[in-house]
Design a protein around this motif. Structure first.
Motif, PDB file in Angstrom:
ATOM      1  N   THR A 341       0.092  -8.775   4.125  1.00 18.30           N
ATOM      2  CA  THR A 341       0.981  -7.723   3.639  1.00 18.30           C
ATOM      3  C   THR A 341       0.284  -6.784   2.666  1.00 18.30           C
ATOM      4  O   THR A 341       0.727  -5.657   2.476  1.00 18.30           O
ATOM      5  N   TRP A 342      -0.798  -7.221   2.029  1.00 17.48           N
ATOM      6  CA  TRP A 342      -1.521  -6.389   1.085  1.00 17.48           C
ATOM      7  C   TRP A 342      -2.691  -5.681   1.781  1.00 17.48           C
ATOM      8  O   TRP A 342      -3.332  -6.244   2.642  1.00 17.48           O
ATOM      9  N   ILE A 343      -2.970  -4.450   1.357  1.00 15.44           N
ATOM     10  CA  ILE A 343      -3.992  -3.630   2.005  1.00 15.44           C
ATOM     11  C   ILE A 343      -5.111  -3.349   0.996  1.00 15.44           C
ATOM     12  O   ILE A 343      -4.848  -2.956  -0.147  1.00 15.44           O
ATOM     13  N   ARG A 344      -6.344  -3.548   1.419  1.00 15.71           N
ATOM     14  CA  ARG A 344      -7.500  -3.252   0.564  1.00 15.71           C
ATOM     15  C   ARG A 344      -7.718  -1.741   0.492  1.00 15.71           C
ATOM     16  O   ARG A 344      -7.830  -1.074   1.514  1.00 15.71           O
ATOM     17  N   VAL A 345      -7.778  -1.224  -0.742  1.00 11.80           N
ATOM     18  CA  VAL A 345      -7.960   0.215  -0.930  1.00 11.80           C
ATOM     19  C   VAL A 345      -8.926   0.446  -2.100  1.00 11.80           C
ATOM     20  O   VAL A 345      -9.250  -0.473  -2.844  1.00 11.80           O
ATOM     21  N   THR A 346      -9.350   1.704  -2.228  1.00  8.95           N
ATOM     22  CA  THR A 346     -10.053   2.156  -3.433  1.00  8.95           C
ATOM     23  C   THR A 346      -9.132   3.141  -4.122  1.00  8.95           C
ATOM     24  O   THR A 346      -8.707   4.133  -3.525  1.00  8.95           O
ATOM     25  N   ALA A 347      -8.787   2.847  -5.388  1.00 12.13           N
ATOM     26  CA  ALA A 347      -7.788   3.658  -6.082  1.00 12.13           C
ATOM     27  C   ALA A 347      -8.368   4.233  -7.363  1.00 12.13           C
ATOM     28  O   ALA A 347      -9.213   3.626  -8.023  1.00 12.13           O
ATOM     29  N   SER A 348      -7.904   5.438  -7.723  1.00 11.77           N
ATOM     30  CA  SER A 348      -8.281   6.055  -8.994  1.00 11.77           C
ATOM     31  C   SER A 348      -7.085   6.821  -9.529  1.00 11.77           C
ATOM     32  O   SER A 348      -6.365   7.478  -8.779  1.00 11.77           O
ATOM     33  N   LEU A 349      -6.877   6.729 -10.858  1.00  7.65           N
ATOM     34  CA  LEU A 349      -5.753   7.394 -11.502  1.00  7.65           C
ATOM     35  C   LEU A 349      -6.202   8.751 -12.044  1.00  7.65           C
ATOM     36  O   LEU A 349      -7.196   8.848 -12.761  1.00  7.65           O
ATOM     37  N   ILE A 350      -5.474   9.817 -11.705  1.00  9.15           N
ATOM     38  CA  ILE A 350      -5.795  11.176 -12.144  1.00  9.15           C
ATOM     39  C   ILE A 350      -4.795  11.553 -13.244  1.00  9.15           C
ATOM     40  O   ILE A 350      -3.610  11.758 -12.970  1.00  9.15           O
ATOM     41  N   LYS A 351      -5.257  11.639 -14.512  1.00 12.30           N
ATOM     42  CA  LYS A 351      -4.364  12.000 -15.602  1.00 12.30           C
ATOM     43  C   LYS A 351      -4.457  13.487 -15.938  1.00 12.30           C
ATOM     44  O   LYS A 351      -3.491  14.088 -16.391  1.00 12.30           O
ATOM     45  N   SER A 352      -5.633  14.070 -15.746  1.00 11.17           N
ATOM     46  CA  SER A 352      -5.801  15.519 -15.964  1.00 11.17           C
ATOM     47  C   SER A 352      -6.966  16.012 -15.107  1.00 11.17           C
ATOM     48  O   SER A 352      -7.747  15.212 -14.587  1.00 11.17           O
ATOM     49  N   ILE A 420      -5.841   7.344  -3.348  1.00  9.71           N
ATOM     50  CA  ILE A 420      -6.172   6.110  -2.646  1.00  9.71           C
ATOM     51  C   ILE A 420      -6.978   6.434  -1.398  1.00  9.71           C
ATOM     52  O   ILE A 420      -6.572   7.292  -0.593  1.00  9.71           O
ATOM     53  N   LYS A 421      -8.105   5.739  -1.254  1.00  5.19           N
ATOM     54  CA  LYS A 421      -8.890   5.803  -0.031  1.00  5.19           C
ATOM     55  C   LYS A 421      -8.787   4.454   0.667  1.00  5.19           C
ATOM     56  O   LYS A 421      -8.803   3.416   0.018  1.00  5.19           O
ATOM     57  N   CYS A 422      -8.726   4.506   1.984  1.00  4.90           N
ATOM     58  CA  CYS A 422      -8.556   3.259   2.724  1.00  4.90           C
ATOM     59  C   CYS A 422      -9.044   3.431   4.151  1.00  4.90           C
ATOM     60  O   CYS A 422      -8.870   4.490   4.764  1.00  4.90           O
ATOM     61  N   SER A 423      -9.648   2.381   4.695  1.00  2.56           N
ATOM     62  CA  SER A 423     -10.120   2.436   6.082  1.00  2.56           C
ATOM     63  C   SER A 423      -8.959   2.343   7.062  1.00  2.56           C
ATOM     64  O   SER A 423      -9.075   2.744   8.219  1.00  2.56           O
ATOM     65  N   ASP A 424      -7.838   1.784   6.588  1.00  2.00           N
ATOM     66  CA  ASP A 424      -6.659   1.648   7.440  1.00  2.00           C
ATOM     67  C   ASP A 424      -5.545   2.539   6.890  1.00  2.00           C
ATOM     68  O   ASP A 424      -4.461   2.073   6.540  1.00  2.00           O
ATOM     69  N   MET A 425      -5.856   3.842   6.828  1.00  2.00           N
ATOM     70  CA  MET A 425      -4.910   4.774   6.231  1.00  2.00           C
ATOM     71  C   MET A 425      -3.610   4.877   7.039  1.00  2.00           C
ATOM     72  O   MET A 425      -2.535   5.128   6.485  1.00  2.00           O
ATOM     73  N   ALA A 426      -3.701   4.652   8.333  1.00  2.00           N
ATOM     74  CA  ALA A 426      -2.500   4.730   9.175  1.00  2.00           C
ATOM     75  C   ALA A 426      -1.457   3.719   8.728  1.00  2.00           C
ATOM     76  O   ALA A 426      -0.245   3.991   8.714  1.00  2.00           O
ATOM     77  N   ARG A 427      -1.937   2.543   8.340  1.00  2.00           N
ATOM     78  CA  ARG A 427      -1.013   1.495   7.891  1.00  2.00           C
ATOM     79  C   ARG A 427      -0.397   1.846   6.537  1.00  2.00           C
ATOM     80  O   ARG A 427       0.783   1.605   6.284  1.00  2.00           O
ATOM     81  N   VAL A 428      -1.223   2.457   5.665  1.00  2.00           N
ATOM     82  CA  VAL A 428      -0.713   2.876   4.367  1.00  2.00           C
ATOM     83  C   VAL A 428       0.364   3.936   4.551  1.00  2.00           C
ATOM     84  O   VAL A 428       1.434   3.881   3.932  1.00  2.00           O
ATOM     85  N   ILE A 429       0.091   4.897   5.424  1.00  2.00           N
ATOM     86  CA  ILE A 429       1.062   5.975   5.680  1.00  2.00           C
ATOM     87  C   ILE A 429       2.348   5.406   6.280  1.00  2.00           C
ATOM     88  O   ILE A 429       3.452   5.843   5.957  1.00  2.00           O
ATOM     89  N   GLN A 430       2.206   4.402   7.134  1.00  2.00           N
ATOM     90  CA  GLN A 430       3.382   3.774   7.738  1.00  2.00           C
ATOM     91  C   GLN A 430       4.280   3.155   6.666  1.00  2.00           C
ATOM     92  O   GLN A 430       5.506   3.303   6.701  1.00  2.00           O
ATOM     93  N   LEU A 431       3.666   2.446   5.709  1.00  2.00           N
ATOM     94  CA  LEU A 431       4.440   1.845   4.622  1.00  2.00           C
ATOM     95  C   LEU A 431       5.109   2.920   3.767  1.00  2.00           C
ATOM     96  O   LEU A 431       6.287   2.811   3.416  1.00  2.00           O
TER      97      LEU A 431
END
Length: 444
Positions: A341-352, A420-431
């Motif tokens: 159920t969890w998806i491996r991603v690379t995430a970064s927070l943009i504050k400014s 968020i970057k992910c190799s399985d972006m289709a699944r992320v978009i589906q969620l």
């Protein structure tokens, strides 16, 4: 009159209903410490979970509402909040994750059970015109007499030999003596019959019987001298034989004892009814004295001492090892994150625009409770937002082969964005589509 012969049988349900199930224990550390056990599995088709309160007073079964969620750590948090609400906002609620705590609660139940598998009842013969209770205790009733007393005892039970008796003994020894006893509804009943005992045994046994039966051969019965029996007897029955095998029966109790059933009939009763109503009333009376002053302290104090000893040991362990809970939750959390159920991603927070954006490898999940992003190594929460905090989201093309998901959130009127970057972006978009379709933007 219809008589309800139902006994107040309190079942010790921790061993049978809670211990075999996966459950979680919480200690409420207030003036009177107690434990709340919550079964992890919900009642079908509801958000309710069976719960058991273990205190010095015994058990109280209830249900606690817990919002559905995924992942062990978040589930524990939800249960913890529900327990605090149940405890009317007490702050001193502590989650106890150690499995040995449940085993100690099992020992508590075995050491201080609520149910009674054996009861003892005093039986005193009252001759016509007698008022003094101590005189009644000294009565001798030969079996060859014309008294109805022995026939009455034959209704209540049967004569047993104490030297060979293997059941509940009711504080009686193994001397070569006899008394009356009976197994009734899986409860061993031992009668301390005054005319069958010597003076020392009458004082020692009947003086410590909570339930006492007075058999009044004839005439009126005066209750004014009952106090001479001592402070232990609390529940009393008065029986008088009438014609044609009928009996008159009445009951009274110490004023501190709460009422209990069954309601005695206003008519004469036969032998079968007499036995059932006396034993039911005596058993229920004994149960009620457990929760009523002054005898409740004999149950409350030892049970509370054992419970506090157990609790202090585990609270002390947690203070000595402040990371115990975190380690247990992290281990369980790792098991949850191993699912699909969890998806491996690379995430970064943009504050400014000019802020330095640090990317980290994470695990991503979204459901009806919100968006969750956890560090892939520590399994600790990095970002988490409720769905109503999401302002908009969308996907942009960063290169020919890569897509970037951007989520804009507003927390306390401060807008932030996570990429968020992910190799399985289709699944992320589906969620995201499943739960946030109405906030989707084609361009960001």
């Amino acid at each position: 009159d219809n008589i309800n012969y139902e006994i107040d049988f309190v079942k010790d349900i921790y061993e049978t209903d809670f211990y075999p199930e996966t459950h979680h224990n919480f200690v409420v550390d207030e003036d009177d410490q107690y434990v709340i056990c919550v079964i992890e599995k919900n009642i079908p088709d509801t958000n309710l979970h069976r719960a058991l309160v273990l205190s010095k007073r015994g058990y109280k079964e209830t249900t606690i509402s817990v919002e559905k969620t995924d992942g062990f750590s978040l589930f524990i948090e939800r249960v913890y909040e529900s327990v605090k609400i149940f405890c009317e906002g007490y702050k001193n609620v502590q989650y106890i994750p150690q499995p040995l705590f449940s085993k100690d609660l099992l020992l508590l139940e075995q050491k201080h059970p609520q149910h009674r598998s054996g009861i003892k009842v005093g039986v005193i013969y009252c001759a016509k015109g007698q008022v003094d209770t101590l005189e009644m205790l000294s009565n001798v009733v030969p079996k060859s007499s014309h008294s109805h007393f022995w026939a009455f005892l034959d209704i209540l039970g049967e004569e047993i030999d104490l030297s060979t008796w293997q059941g509940y003994r009711g504080d009686m020894g193994r001397e070569k003596e006899t008394t009356y006893g009976h197994n009734w509804k899986n409860v061993d009943v031992i009668y301390h019959v005054a005319p069958m005992l010597n003076s020392e045994a009458r004082r020692r046994l009947i003086g410590n019987d909570v339930a006492v039966i007075f058999f009044v051969e004839d005439g009126m019965f005066d209750t004014s001298q009952i106090c001479k029996l001592g402070t232990v007897p609390q529940v009393f029955a008065v029986v008088q034989p009438k014609s044609q095998g009928q009996y008159m029966v009445g009951f009274f109790r110490n004023k501190n004892i709460h009422s209990f059933g069954p309601m005695p009939p206003s008519r004469l009763v036969n032998a079968t009814e007499l036995k059932e109503i006396i034993l039911t009333k005596s058993y229920n009376g004994l149960m009620m004295t457990t929760y009523s002053p002054p005898l409740n302290r004999l149950y409350y104090l030892p049970r509370q001492a054992t419970l506090e000893e157990i609790i202090s040991k585990y609270l002390r362990d947690i203070k000595k090892q402040p990371k115990v809970r975190e380690r247990v939750e992290r281990r369980k959390l790792s098991e949850d994150f191993c699912t699909d159920t969890w998806i491996r991603v690379t995430a970064s927070l943009i504050k400014s625009i000019n802020a330095k954006n640090v990317s980290r490898r994470c695990l991503f999940f979204v459901d009806s409770s919100g968006i969750k992003i956890h560090d892939i190594k520590t399994k600790q929460k990095v970002y988490q937002w409720h769905l109503n905090e999401v302002v908009k989201w969308g996907v942009s093309q960063s290169s020919i082969n890569n897509k970037i998901l951007t989520i804009v959130v507003s927390c306390n009127n401060i807008k932030e964005a996570v990429r968020i970057k992910c190799s399985d972006m289709a699944r992320v978009i589906q969620l995201m589509n499943e739960f946030l379709q109405d906030k989707f933007l084609t361009t960001l």
